[in-house]
Write an enzyme that holds these catalytic residues in place. Sequence first.
Site, PDB file in Angstrom:
ATOM      1  CG  ASP A  98      -5.905   2.529 -25.261  1.00 47.18           C
ATOM      2  OD1 ASP A  98      -6.115   3.010 -24.139  1.00 47.18           O
ATOM      3  OD2 ASP A  98      -6.274   3.078 -26.315  1.00 47.18           O
ATOM      4  CD  GLU A 256      -9.198   9.821 -23.438  1.00 46.45           C
ATOM      5  OE1 GLU A 256      -9.865  10.043 -24.457  1.00 46.45           O
ATOM      6  OE2 GLU A 256      -9.473   8.923 -22.610  1.00 46.45           O
ATOM      7  CG  HIS A 331      -9.657   5.533 -30.596  1.00 47.98           C
ATOM      8  ND1 HIS A 331      -8.510   6.089 -30.075  1.00 47.98           N
ATOM      9  CD2 HIS A 331     -10.479   5.311 -29.526  1.00 47.98           C
ATOM     10  CE1 HIS A 331      -8.627   6.200 -28.766  1.00 47.98           C
ATOM     11  NE2 HIS A 331      -9.807   5.741 -28.407  1.00 47.98           N
ATOM     12  CG  ASP A 332     -12.106   8.511 -28.772  1.00 51.39           C
ATOM     13  OD1 ASP A 332     -12.857   7.582 -29.128  1.00 51.39           O
ATOM     14  OD2 ASP A 332     -11.525   8.535 -27.678  1.00 51.39           O
TER      15      ASP A 332
END
Length: 563
Positions: A98, A256, A331-332
């Site tokens: 990431d 993203e 994770h968001d």
Amino acid sequence: MNKKWWKESVVYQIYPISFLDTNGDGIGDMRGIIAKLDYLKELGIDVIWICPVYKSPNHDNGYDISDYQDIMKEFGTMDDFDQLLWEAHRRGLKIMMDLVLNHTSDEHPWFIESRASKDNPKRDYYIWRKGKNGGPPNNWESYFSGSVWQYDETTDEYYLHLYSKHQPDLNWENPNVIGSMHEMVEWWLKKGVDGFRFDAIAHIAKAAGLPDGANPNHLPTVRAYDLFSNLENVHTLLNNLYEQVLFHYDIMTVGETSGLGPEQALSYVGDTRNELNMVFQFEHMQLDAASGGSGKWNIRPWNLLELKKVMTAWQVDLHDKGWNANYWCNHDQPRCVSRFGDDKKYRVESAKMLATFMHMLEGTPYIYQGEEIGMTNIAFQSIDDYRDVETLNFYEEQMNKGVPEDKIMEVIWKKSRDNARTPMQWDKSEEAGFSKGRSWIQVNSNYPMINVEDALKDPDSIYYYYKKLIALRKEHEVIVYGKYELLLPEDPEIYMYTRTLGDVRLLVILNFFGGEPELELPQGMNPNPRELLISNYPVKGDEDLTRTLRLRPYESRVYKLQA
């Protein structure tokens, strides 16, 4: 049919701080990931996406990087990472890093130099401006609330940060920044990593002149997404990165990219674009948020017809042109079984149904840690138990507006990013087997009922259902490359679609709610001959697919039909 290994893969996302702690400090680490590689291999996944493990002061759980080529000491050392990479590759697993290219930590050496003086050689590595009319240079609002501008008295100017004030945005108009970032990306590729998830990549270009955003409500700040999201120069920068670095390696890339639809996405992932393999879209993640107000915190009920419209557009528009990244959780985002399923009475059934839906779509499926055992949202009673900077900022902002605390907490329980960040629930021991010490954030209290140890003992568990879905994808090429077609577009409870490749067709039947609707197959669809590939309920012969079928709560079935 453009075949690629990353199209045929299944990705498992690890949030390292919450995965497994091996030294008792309450923080997950890389040796914890190494310890569970066999678990992941047995599940059947192909790629491990690891959230940031770079050196960081950790204001935003590693997304504020102070050294791109070092490891945060809480996670281990570079030797630990090298061992993780070697152990993963030895098992046939790939590692996707990431990587945050939009911003750094305010403790990165570049920023320390940049803020030191206006004539520092690194000054232009970041975006600095003088104030305007006694305030910030423009009215843009940060994703984490408040202005994107932070005043710095050292040089009497403001620096831009789309996220936390501890995450200053890099200036991608500076050739030195571009060159340094390209060198860093190639350094990791030479080390042997198998790809990147590019965080916030849609924001690396900002509108020329940094003008104010349209502000009809005359508020102090405004979310001017069209001035810092998906601008044309993003594609120029990504194309340069691809041609100069990424092209030379057989890797997987995903961006993203919030705020776009499928047609815009093709400008990133189109087969001829030479930018990214796939992007994460957010349209289905915004179905339970009303427009305006406080963004994602402005909650409304979602409905199935809107989900059908969004997902169908992505499936149809990208087919044979680009590639989808399919996910429910990360994770968001809140836990999907709590958000789109029923995490109480039908937790197991709805978790399996949601998994069926996502894994039978065209595109690479992503599994977030704990999703494969049906982990649920958390509801801490006190704001003091939350750790997420976005959540804490929202709480403070709403309290300052006079919103009752109980109303604020109701929203946080549904939408906080900490819902996904509680420790992985491995067993029934204290701290859910995550740590021998006190976890950095509280473990969900339901871990005695929801944990890996019990899931592995139960052949009918959510875990084994995921394992079967992954195995089916490797066995049936139609699941990977088949064309999608939506059926019953106006049905408010049942989501049904087909996938077709040559003379093989799959029929996917999903009851998205807790009722028992009657399904009537569309005219012209011949259900014979057929093979039931997977179902989240036992299916007897007399309950098999006929012209009409009464579905059970959250039931899902996948049939293979022969033309």
